[in-house]
Design a protein around this motif. Structure first.
Motif, PDB file in Angstrom:
ATOM      1  N   TYR B  35      -3.937  -6.144   2.706  1.00  0.00           N
ATOM      2  CA  TYR B  35      -2.526  -6.303   2.405  1.00  0.00           C
ATOM      3  C   TYR B  35      -1.885  -7.207   3.440  1.00  0.00           C
ATOM      4  CZ  TYR B  35      -3.074  -2.212  -0.603  1.00  0.00           C
ATOM      5  OH  TYR B  35      -3.474  -1.339  -1.572  1.00  0.00           O
ATOM      6  N   LEU B  43       4.288  -3.926   1.160  1.00  0.00           N
ATOM      7  CA  LEU B  43       2.934  -4.437   1.308  1.00  0.00           C
ATOM      8  C   LEU B  43       2.510  -5.157   0.037  1.00  0.00           C
ATOM      9  CD1 LEU B  43       1.323  -1.291   2.943  1.00  0.00           C
ATOM     10  CD2 LEU B  43       1.895  -3.425   4.063  1.00  0.00           C
ATOM     11  N   LEU B  45      -0.693  -7.063  -2.032  1.00  0.00           N
ATOM     12  CA  LEU B  45      -2.145  -7.035  -2.115  1.00  0.00           C
ATOM     13  C   LEU B  45      -2.723  -8.441  -2.136  1.00  0.00           C
ATOM     14  CD1 LEU B  45      -4.690  -5.236  -2.513  1.00  0.00           C
ATOM     15  CD2 LEU B  45      -4.286  -5.451  -4.970  1.00  0.00           C
ATOM     16  N   LEU B  90      -2.932  -5.873   7.017  1.00  0.00           N
ATOM     17  CA  LEU B  90      -3.441  -4.510   7.065  1.00  0.00           C
ATOM     18  C   LEU B  90      -4.631  -4.359   6.134  1.00  0.00           C
ATOM     19  CD1 LEU B  90       0.007  -2.807   7.101  1.00  0.00           C
ATOM     20  CD2 LEU B  90      -1.801  -2.161   8.685  1.00  0.00           C
TER      21      LEU B  90
END
Lengths: 111, 115
Positions: B35, B43, B45, B90
């Motif tokens: 992410y 967030l 993807l 992340l």
């Protein structure tokens, strides 16, 4: 269009106050996740729930599937609760599940 | 202790350079995700994978590439084609992509800054 909406965006509270963060979603789901992002950036999972209520210590999460709404409550808030709280829902695609995230609620608890 | 390890935590890149962010998990999870997080946004993807040697593009895959040669590893390369790469990245994992009840686990993140 954002499938997941959170409110409020920012929240400041005095230590000891009861806090509520809300999450609404527009799609049918089988579970909802509450996450906590601490100031360093890492994210931890707080709750995963599909019905009713769950409690961990001073944190309580509730969900109403029919109304497509979930709340995260913090009782007796403490400065260490200061973080960004994010709700997320999994949606199934033919290639597998994807998660959609709210933009987060930034909580600051003042001593 | 089981978990996800991301490295490096901070990374600086000159324009035109490719950089690779590492993500390793020892949770025996099949599903892994990358992410991107920008201020004021949820967030987003980039890529996800449900099995070794297979991965799918997410919502913002342009300018990124991934590989999944081992179950525990899912590195992300930010290529020079990514026009605005400065962000917080992340990595996450869950038990399987077809399990809606799978808890999400995250790494500590990697902050990339383009100079």
């Amino acid at each position: 269009k954002n499938e997941v909406e959170q409110s409020p965006q920012n929240l400041t509270a005095q230590e000891g106050e009861f806090i509520t963060i809300n999450c609404s979603y527009s799609v049918g789901i089988s579970a909802l996740h509450w996450l906590q992002q601490h100031p360093g950036g890492g994210i931890v999972s707080l709750f995963m729930l599909s019905s009713g209520k769950k409690k961990h210590g001073r944190l309580i999460a509730t969900i109403n599937i029919q109304e497509k709404h979930s709340s995260l409550h913090i009782t007796a808030s403490h400065p260490r609760d200061s973080a960004v709280y994010i709700c997320a829902v999994p949606l199934y695609f033919h290639t597998g599940n994807q998660f959609y995230f709210g933009t987060g609620t930034s909580l600051t608890v003042i001593p | 202790d089981g978990g996800i390890t991301q490295s490096p935590k901070y990374l600086f890149r000159k324009e035109g350079q490719n950089v690779t962010l590492s993500c390793e998990q020892n949770l025996n999870h099949d599903a892994m995700y990358w992410y991107r997080q920008d201020p004021g946004q949820g967030l987003r993807l980039i890529y996800y994978s449900q099995i070794v040697n297979d991965f799918q593009k997410g919502d913002i895959a342009e300018g990124y590439s991934v590989s999944r040669e081992k179950k525990e590893s899912f590195p992300l390369t930010v290529t020079s084609a990514q026009k605005n790469p400065t962000a917080f990245y992340l990595c996450a994992s869950s038990i399987a992509l077809d399990r809606v009840d799978g808890e999400l686990f995250f790494g500590e993140g990697s902050r990339l800054t383009v100079l």
